[in-house]
Design an enzyme around this catalytic site. Structure first.
Site, PDB file in Angstrom:
ATOM      1  CD  GLU A 163      14.332  -0.006 -19.181  1.00 54.64           C
ATOM      2  OE1 GLU A 163      15.381  -0.285 -18.599  1.00 54.64           O
ATOM      3  OE2 GLU A 163      14.277   0.720 -20.184  1.00 54.64           O
ATOM      4  CD  GLU A 373      13.426   5.259 -19.648  1.00 52.52           C
ATOM      5  OE1 GLU A 373      14.553   4.955 -20.102  1.00 52.52           O
ATOM      6  OE2 GLU A 373      13.053   4.984 -18.496  1.00 52.52           O
TER       7      GLU A 373
HETATM    8  C1  BG6 Z   1      16.720   2.873 -19.140  1.00 53.79           C
HETATM    9  C2  BG6 Z   1      16.365   3.289 -17.742  1.00 53.79           C
HETATM   10  O1  BG6 Z   1      17.032   1.539 -19.095  1.00 53.79           O
HETATM   11  O2  BG6 Z   1      17.818   3.442 -19.741  1.00 53.79           O
HETATM   12  C3  BG6 Z   1      16.886   4.658 -17.347  1.00 53.79           C
HETATM   13  O3  BG6 Z   1      14.997   3.205 -17.515  1.00 53.79           O
HETATM   14  C4  BG6 Z   1      18.307   4.818 -17.851  1.00 53.79           C
HETATM   15  O4  BG6 Z   1      16.786   4.808 -15.952  1.00 53.79           O
HETATM   16  C5  BG6 Z   1      18.264   4.736 -19.370  1.00 53.79           C
HETATM   17  O5  BG6 Z   1      18.953   5.976 -17.431  1.00 53.79           O
HETATM   18  C6  BG6 Z   1      19.602   4.978 -20.022  1.00 53.79           C
HETATM   19  O6  BG6 Z   1      20.547   4.108 -19.518  1.00 53.79           O
HETATM   20  P1  BG6 Z   1      22.034   4.562 -19.284  1.00 53.79           P
HETATM   21  O7  BG6 Z   1      22.728   3.364 -18.789  1.00 53.79           O
HETATM   22  O8  BG6 Z   1      22.543   5.024 -20.585  1.00 53.79           O
HETATM   23  O9  BG6 Z   1      21.960   5.669 -18.282  1.00 53.79           O
END
Ligand code: BG6
Length: 468
Positions: A163, A373
Site C-alpha cells: 500500500e 487483505e
Molecule cells: C491496511 C494495512 O491498510 O489496513 C494494515 O495494510 C492495516 O497494516 C489494515 O492494519 C487495517 O487498518 P487499521 O487502521 O484498521 O488497522
C-alpha cells in the site's frame, strides 16, 4: 462450486504489528519505533515494542494457522531486523529469525507469502530523508536482493511494497504516519514515483538474476463510484479513479502515468521528476509483474465538489474513532444513509469489490490477482469467555461469495488472504480494533484463543468454500 485446488486460502500479518522484540537480537530501530512514541500519534500511546510477541511465539502461532488449515501465511520482513541501519552490515540474527519462520511454515505445509516492506523503515534512513532520498531507494534494492538470496530457495511469492499510497499519503499529507508531514504535496507525488521506480528496479533485478518465483506489489483498492445518478457525480467518480486508483496501478501495470493526472499535477505545480531513463525502467518492468496484490476494505462513494476547498483527511486519526470525508476540489467522498458501515465508518460492500475487479480488468486485462487483505475491524463480543465474532464471519463470507463469483466469471483471482490471522496492533487504533481469527488476551500474558471465526474459516478451507 468449490474454489480451485490451486486457490490459496490464507491470512496475513505485518512485522511491526505482530512481532514485538523491537530491540532484540541486533534489530535496528525503525521509524515506527520512534514515531509511535511521539505523544498523540497513536491511540493511547500504543506501540509495537511487544505487539503480540509473534517474534517469540511464532511456533505456537503457526501451529494454530496449520490447525486452521491455511494454505498460505502472508507476513512481512522487518527491514531493520535484516539491515539495522538500512544498508551496510547484515544482521545474521535477523536472517536466522526469518529462516526459522519460513521453515516453520513449510514444516506445516503453509506457503510463505512474503512482503518486503510493510512500513517499518530503518530509522537511520528515515532520518536521512526517507523515501525522498536516493540512499533509501538504493538500500531497498540491496535489502530486497539479500532477502531473495537468503530465502528465495523456499519463498516463491514476493510482494515488494504494501500500500504505497497509504504510507505515503499518511506520511506526507496527513501527518499520521512517519515522517509526519502535513500537506507536503510536492514530496507526496515525488515519493510515490520513487517507490514505484524502486519496485520496477527490484522486479527487473529479480527476473534478471534468475530467481524463481512470482513477484508483484500490493495496492490498497478503493474504487470510486458515483454516490447518486447525477452526471456531475459520475464525472467526479472518474476523476477520483484517476487519482486514487489509476495513478498507482498504471505505473506498475502499464509503465506509464495517466496523462490526465500528470496534466493536473503540472497545473498545480506538483509535478515530479520523471526522467527518460525512469520511464524506460517502468516500461520494461511492467510486463514482468507476475501478479498484483489487492487490499480491499471499502469503495468510495463520491459527488462533485467544485468549491476551492481541498481537504485530505486521514481515514482515521489516533482517536480510536471513525475516519472522515476527503475533498480535492473536484470530488468529495460521502456517506450514503442506505449503505452499511463498520463501527469505524468503513463501508461494507462486497459487491463493489467485484465491480472494482471488473474495472481493473477493463483497464489492465485479466491480470493474476491475489486479494492480499480483506477483513473486518471490530470490537469483538466476548460472551462467557468465547469470542463471538459473528460479524466478522458474515463480512468475510459475503466477500468470499463475490470472490467466488469473480472466479466463476473468469477473473484470474488466485488467492484470498484475510486480514488478519491474529489480533494485532492497529497502526493508529491500538488493540481496540480487532481483525483476527485468533484472539490475544492482553490481560493474561498475551495468551492465544480461537475465535468463532477460526472454526468457521477452518471449515471453509476444508470444504474449499463449497458452501459459500
Ligand atoms: C491496511 C494495512 O491498510 O489496513 C494494515 O495494510 C492495516 O497494516 C489494515 O492494519 C487495517 O487498518 P487499521 O487502521 O484498521 O488497522
Amino acid at each position: 462450486m468449490k474454489f480451485p485446488e490451486s486457490f490459496l486460502f490464507g491470512a496475513a500479518s505485518a512485522s511491526y504489528q505482530v512481532e514485538g522484540a523491537w530491540d532484540e537480537d541486533g534489530k535496528g530501530v525503525s521509524n515506527w519505533d520512534v514515531f509511535s512514541k511521539i505523544e498523540g500519534k497513536t491511540y493511547q500511546g500504543t506501540n509495537g515494542d511487544v505487539a503480540v510477541d509473534h517474534y517469540h511465539r511464532y511456533k505456537e502461532d503457526i501451529a494454530l494457522m496449520a490447525e486452521m488449515g491455511l494454505d498460505s501465511y502472508r507476513f512481512s520482513i522487518s527491514w531493520p531486523r535484516i539491515y539495522p541501519n538500512g544498508d551496510g552490515e547484515v544482521n545474521p540474527k535477523g536472517i536466522e529469525f526469518y529462516n526459522n519462520l519460513i521453515d516453520e511454515c513449510i514444516k506445516h505445509d503453509i506457503i510463505p507469502f512474503v512482503t518486503l516492506y510493510h512500513w517499518d523503515l530503518p530509522q537511520e534512513l528515515e532520518k536521512n530523508g526517507g523515501w525522498t532520498s536516493q540512499r533509501t531507494l538504493k538500500a531497498f534494492e540491496q535489502y530486497a536482493d539479500t532477502c531473495f538470496a537468503a530465502f528465495g530457495d523456499r519463498v516463491k511469492h514476493w510482494i515488494t511494497f504494501n500500500e504505497t499510497v497509504v504510507f505515503v499519503r499518511h506520511g506526507y499529507i496527513f501527518g499520521a504516519h512517519p515522517p509526519g508531514l502535513i500537506n507536503d504535496f510536492k514530496n507526496y507525488y515525488q515519493v510515490l514515483h520513487n517507490v514505484f521506480l524502486t519496485h520496477a528496479k527490484v522486479v527487473l533485478n529479480f527476473k534478471n538474476s534468475g530467481y524463481k518465483g512470482d513477484i508483484g506489489i500490493t495496492h490498497v483498492f478503493s474504487p470510486a463510484f458515483p454516490a447518486d445518478d447525477k452526471q456531475s457525480s459520475k464525472k467526479a467518480a472518474d476523476h477520483a479513479n484517476m487519482f486514487d486508483t489509476f495513478l498507482y496501478y498504471d505505473p506498475i501495470l502499464k509503465g506509464t502515468y495517466p496523462e490526465y493526472v500528470l496534466t493536473h499535477l503540472k497545473q498545480k505545480g506538483y509535478d515530479f521528476e520523471l526522467s527518460h531513463e525512469d520511464q524506460e525502467i517502468l516500461l520494461k518492468a511492467a510486463p514482468l509483474n507476475d501478479f498484483i496484490g489487492i487490499n480491499y476494505y471499502q469503495p468510495m462513494r463520491v459527488i462533485a465538489n467544485d468549491s476551492s476547498a481541498a481537504r485530505e483527511l486521514s481515514r482515521e486519526a489516533s482517536t480510536g474513532g471513525a475516519g472522515a470525508v476527503s475533498y480535492d476540489g473536484v470530488y468529495q467522498t460521502v456517506k450514503v444513509p442506505t449503505l452499511s458501515y463498520t463501527k469505524w465508518g468503513w463501508e461494507i460492500s462486497p459487491e463493489a469489490l467485484l465491480d472494482g475487479l471488473h474495472l481493473l480488468k477493463e483497464q489492465y486485462g485479466n491480470i493474476p490477482i491475489y486479494i492480499t487483505e480483506n477483513g473486518l475491524g471490530d470490537e469483538d463480543p466476548i460472551i462467557d469467555g468465547e469470542i463471538k465474532d459473528t460479524a466478522r464471519i458474515e463480512y468475510i463470507e459475503e466477500h468470499l461469495k463475490f470472490v467466488k463469483k469473480g472466479v466463476s466469471e473468469g477473473l484470474d483471482i488466485q488467492g484470498y488472504f484475510a486480514w488478519s490471522v491474529i489480533d494485532l496492533l492497529s497502526w493508529l487504533n491500538g488493540y481496540k480494533k480487532q481483525y483476527g481469527f485468533i484472539y490475544v488476551d492482553h490481560a493474561d500474558h498475551l495468551n492465544r484463543k480461537k475465535k468463532d471465526s477460526f472454526y468457521w474459516y477452518q471449515n471453509v478451507i476444508a470444504t474449499r468454500g463449497e458452501n459459500i
